[in-house]
Structure formats: structure tokens, C-alpha cells
Write a protein that holds these residues in place. Sequence first.
Motif, PDB file in Angstrom:
ATOM      1  N   SER A 290       0.814  -1.220   0.000  1.00 44.00           N
ATOM      2  CA  SER A 290       0.000   0.000   0.000  1.00 44.00           C
ATOM      3  C   SER A 290       0.849   1.272   0.000  1.00 44.00           C
ATOM      4  N   ALA A 291       2.174   1.117   0.032  1.00 43.65           N
ATOM      5  CA  ALA A 291       3.065   2.291   0.014  1.00 43.65           C
ATOM      6  C   ALA A 291       3.158   2.848  -1.397  1.00 43.65           C
ATOM      7  N   VAL A 292       2.942   4.148  -1.534  1.00 40.04           N
ATOM      8  CA  VAL A 292       2.925   4.755  -2.875  1.00 40.04           C
ATOM      9  C   VAL A 292       4.093   5.708  -3.101  1.00 40.04           C
ATOM     10  N   SER A 293       4.858   6.005  -2.058  1.00 41.66           N
ATOM     11  CA  SER A 293       6.003   6.892  -2.215  1.00 41.66           C
ATOM     12  C   SER A 293       7.234   6.244  -1.605  1.00 41.66           C
ATOM     13  N   GLU A 294       8.391   6.782  -1.960  1.00 40.46           N
ATOM     14  CA  GLU A 294       9.646   6.257  -1.415  1.00 40.46           C
ATOM     15  C   GLU A 294       9.639   6.332   0.104  1.00 40.46           C
ATOM     16  N   GLN A 295       9.171   7.417   0.663  1.00 43.98           N
ATOM     17  CA  GLN A 295       9.126   7.575   2.119  1.00 43.98           C
ATOM     18  C   GLN A 295       8.209   6.534   2.752  1.00 43.98           C
ATOM     19  N   ASP A 296       7.051   6.287   2.127  1.00 48.55           N
ATOM     20  CA  ASP A 296       6.126   5.275   2.639  1.00 48.55           C
ATOM     21  C   ASP A 296       6.785   3.897   2.642  1.00 48.55           C
ATOM     22  N   VAL A 297       7.519   3.576   1.583  1.00 56.28           N
ATOM     23  CA  VAL A 297       8.186   2.275   1.485  1.00 56.28           C
ATOM     24  C   VAL A 297       9.215   2.118   2.602  1.00 56.28           C
ATOM     25  N   VAL A 298      10.009   3.151   2.823  1.00 52.54           N
ATOM     26  CA  VAL A 298      11.056   3.087   3.856  1.00 52.54           C
ATOM     27  C   VAL A 298      10.425   2.939   5.241  1.00 52.54           C
ATOM     28  N   GLU A 299       9.384   3.724   5.516  1.00 53.19           N
ATOM     29  CA  GLU A 299       8.728   3.645   6.823  1.00 53.19           C
ATOM     30  C   GLU A 299       8.121   2.268   7.053  1.00 53.19           C
ATOM     31  N   ALA A 300       7.471   1.718   6.021  1.00 52.12           N
ATOM     32  CA  ALA A 300       6.880   0.386   6.149  1.00 52.12           C
ATOM     33  C   ALA A 300       7.963  -0.677   6.336  1.00 52.12           C
TER      34      ALA A 300
ATOM     35  N   ALA B  91      13.541  -8.142  14.344  1.00 54.82           N
ATOM     36  CA  ALA B  91      14.737  -8.098  15.200  1.00 54.82           C
ATOM     37  C   ALA B  91      14.718  -6.832  16.036  1.00 54.82           C
ATOM     38  N   SER B  92      15.603  -6.793  17.014  1.00 54.34           N
ATOM     39  CA  SER B  92      15.763  -5.599  17.834  1.00 54.34           C
ATOM     40  C   SER B  92      16.547  -4.562  17.031  1.00 54.34           C
ATOM     41  N   VAL B  93      15.877  -3.477  16.636  1.00 50.50           N
ATOM     42  CA  VAL B  93      16.490  -2.451  15.786  1.00 50.50           C
ATOM     43  C   VAL B  93      16.506  -1.117  16.524  1.00 50.50           C
ATOM     44  N   ASP B  94      17.713  -0.539  16.690  1.00 43.85           N
ATOM     45  CA  ASP B  94      17.860   0.763  17.342  1.00 43.85           C
ATOM     46  C   ASP B  94      18.283   1.857  16.372  1.00 43.85           C
ATOM     47  N   PHE B  95      18.733   1.454  15.178  1.00 50.53           N
ATOM     48  CA  PHE B  95      19.202   2.410  14.182  1.00 50.53           C
ATOM     49  C   PHE B  95      18.801   1.913  12.803  1.00 50.53           C
ATOM     50  N   ALA B  96      18.325   2.804  11.956  1.00 47.54           N
ATOM     51  CA  ALA B  96      17.954   2.414  10.588  1.00 47.54           C
ATOM     52  C   ALA B  96      18.288   3.549   9.638  1.00 47.54           C
ATOM     53  N   ALA B  97      18.777   3.193   8.460  1.00 50.26           N
ATOM     54  CA  ALA B  97      19.092   4.194   7.435  1.00 50.26           C
ATOM     55  C   ALA B  97      18.782   3.618   6.062  1.00 50.26           C
ATOM     56  N   PHE B  98      18.277   4.479   5.192  1.00 47.52           N
ATOM     57  CA  PHE B  98      18.032   4.101   3.806  1.00 47.52           C
ATOM     58  C   PHE B  98      18.939   4.930   2.918  1.00 47.52           C
TER      59      PHE B  98
ATOM     60  N   LEU C 112      19.284  -0.884   2.807  1.00 50.21           N
ATOM     61  CA  LEU C 112      18.662  -0.676   4.113  1.00 50.21           C
ATOM     62  C   LEU C 112      19.690  -1.080   5.158  1.00 50.21           C
ATOM     63  N   VAL C 113      20.089  -0.127   5.986  1.00 52.05           N
ATOM     64  CA  VAL C 113      21.090  -0.372   7.022  1.00 52.05           C
ATOM     65  C   VAL C 113      20.382  -0.428   8.374  1.00 52.05           C
TER      66      VAL C 113
ATOM     67  N   VAL D 178      11.099  -0.315   7.582  1.00 46.61           N
ATOM     68  CA  VAL D 178      11.741  -0.206   8.904  1.00 46.61           C
ATOM     69  C   VAL D 178      10.788  -0.692   9.993  1.00 46.61           C
ATOM     70  N   GLY D 179       9.498  -0.356   9.852  1.00 50.04           N
ATOM     71  CA  GLY D 179       8.517  -0.831  10.824  1.00 50.04           C
ATOM     72  C   GLY D 179       8.465  -2.349  10.869  1.00 50.04           C
TER      73      GLY D 179
END
Length: 345
Positions: free
Chosen positions: A79-89, A98-105, A191-192, A91-92
Motif C-alpha cells: 500500500s506504500a505509494v512513495s519512497e518515504q512510505d516504502v522506507v517507513e513500512a 529483530a531488535s532495531v535501534d538504528f535504521a538508514a536508507f 537498508l542499514v 523499517v517498521g
Amino acid sequence: ACPVRSVCAVPVFEHGALRGVRVLDRIDDRPFTATEQKLIEQAAPLTARTVENERFFVQLERTKVEQGTLYRAADALGSAVSEQDVVEAGVGSAHEIASVDFAAFTAFEEGSDAHHLRAVSGDEADRLIGRSFRQNSGLVSMALRNRHPLPYRGEYDASCQTVFEKGLRPPAMPSLIVLPLLSHERPLGTLVLGSNQPGAFDEAARGLLEVLASHMAVSLSNARMVRTLEEQATTDGLTGLLNKRALLDTAEQMLSSARRFGRPLSVLITDIDLFKRVNDTYGHDVGDEVIKELANIHQQAKRTTDAVARFGGEEFVTICEQTDSEGALLLAERIRSEFARTTFH
């Protein structure tokens, strides 16, 4: 002192492979008889079968959980239609795995071999967001070049490993993984993910994250395709400005807003005098360069709230919100004088 007086140990095999040892003991000073030993040996396969069944049910439950996680991830990414939506989905969903404390695209630009940090969350995000770096021997570059997650086992040592480039580092964490995002083998970015928990990206987590990265790459490719189609539908191909259709839609909104709030609004119409002479003398390719330069001048002169479009040929229209005729005349003269100073070789 140990009270055990007698012990009987029987190996437990599963499909011919040694899986363990079943140990029985008693505190009576009485050895196990041959009959008892035979019964214990006969019971050993039952033990193996019970363990195998339990292992199967545990794996079944784990698979159920994993499939549920991936289903939710695929649903969110679908359902993600933009690059930002894809990254947020993405990372979520990674937080569920896993236990994630840091994320970067990082987005990869093939023409310039450059990586751009488009989204960062966690410690030191403000320091990293918006930064760019070229292909190098860092983990991001190597993961994208090799089409394989790095580092090995997801173990990160900030003292000897470079993620982005020297001088551009994520926070020091014991666990980190760089997942390449590929669409039909074409590199889109990475995706880091980092964690303060040692061993956060074990074999099971890495497998799920690789599947997640594959889903992300497809959604990212689709989002970019949608953006391209939208730009093609609203943008003039030669100048990159709004096209006539997009301008009319924008003008309608800006006029309605001006009427509603009683604010001034001005419209500039610009064309190039005797432009036909340029095309007839130097050819249409040179004429296109002249049109593009005038478009650049419009783009640089306008404010962020103004809308500028190529209306057709060498005609340009600029709509200026909250601008009276005097302000519009100043803008028009600035565009005219800047264009007059321009020399074309």
C-alpha cells in the motif's frame, strides 16, 4: 556427596545420527538388570520421536509467526505509494523481526555512482540525513556491489569496519546489517539496520530480513515508477517546469485560495521576441537550449510559493501568490534583464 548408586546411559539416534544420550539413575545400591537395560534401549527411539515431534511443532509455530510477520510487511509495502512510505513500512517491519535501534536508507544513483542518505532514524540521525558519498570499500558499497548482505553474521566493529565512508559513520553498535535493495539485479539502494543487542541479526533474523529487503525493492521500484509517471503527466519534458495541464489545475487552486482569503494574485506571461529567427538561423536544437535557459531563469527567480510553467513553444506563465501588480512587475523585469544578459555560444 552424590547419592546416585547406579547409572544406565543409552544413546539416542534420530535417522541414524546421534542426537543425545538418555541417562537413568537410582539411589538404590542395585545395578540395572539386563531386562531393564533392554526396556530402556527400546524406549530410546520413543524419546527421539518425542523430541522430533516437539521440534517440528516449535518449527511450525515459528514458521507461522514468520509468515505472519512477512504477510503484514508485504501488506504494508503493497500500500506504500512513495519512497518515504516504502522506507517507513520496511523499517517498521524490521522492528518486528529483530531488535532495531538504528535504521538508514541509502538511495543509489547509477549515473554518478553516488549513495544518498535519504532517511535515518536513531542516534545521530540529524548528522547523517541528507549526506552523500561515492562508491568505496565501505559495507554499503560492497553489499550493493556483491548483491549480498554484510557484514558476516551481522557483527559490527566500528573500530575496523566502515559502513558509509570514513568520517561518515553510524553510532557504534555490536550488531549491524546492510541489506542491498535490488530490482531485477538493478541496484536501488540499501537498508542499514543496527542494534545495541549483541547477536541481534542471527541466521533466522537475517533470512527474514533478506525476504523483507526483496519486498522493499519491488515496492521501491513501483513507487519510483509511479513518481516518474506523475512527473511525466505534469511536467514539461524539455524544461522540467509544469506543463499546461498542470498549470491550469494549479491556477484553479491558487485563484480559489486568493478569492477565499482576499489576497492579491498576479500572473506573468513571458515569450521570446522574434524567436523564429533563432530556430531558422541556428536550428531547433539551439532553440531548445535558449528555451531551457529562460526556464532556468524563471525557476531561479520565482519564490517557493509561485508556480511557473511552459505554456507552449517559447511561452511561459508564472502565477505569483500574495503579489500585487507592482511586485509582479519587479519579478518580470528581473527575469527580462537576466535573460538579456545571457550569452549563448
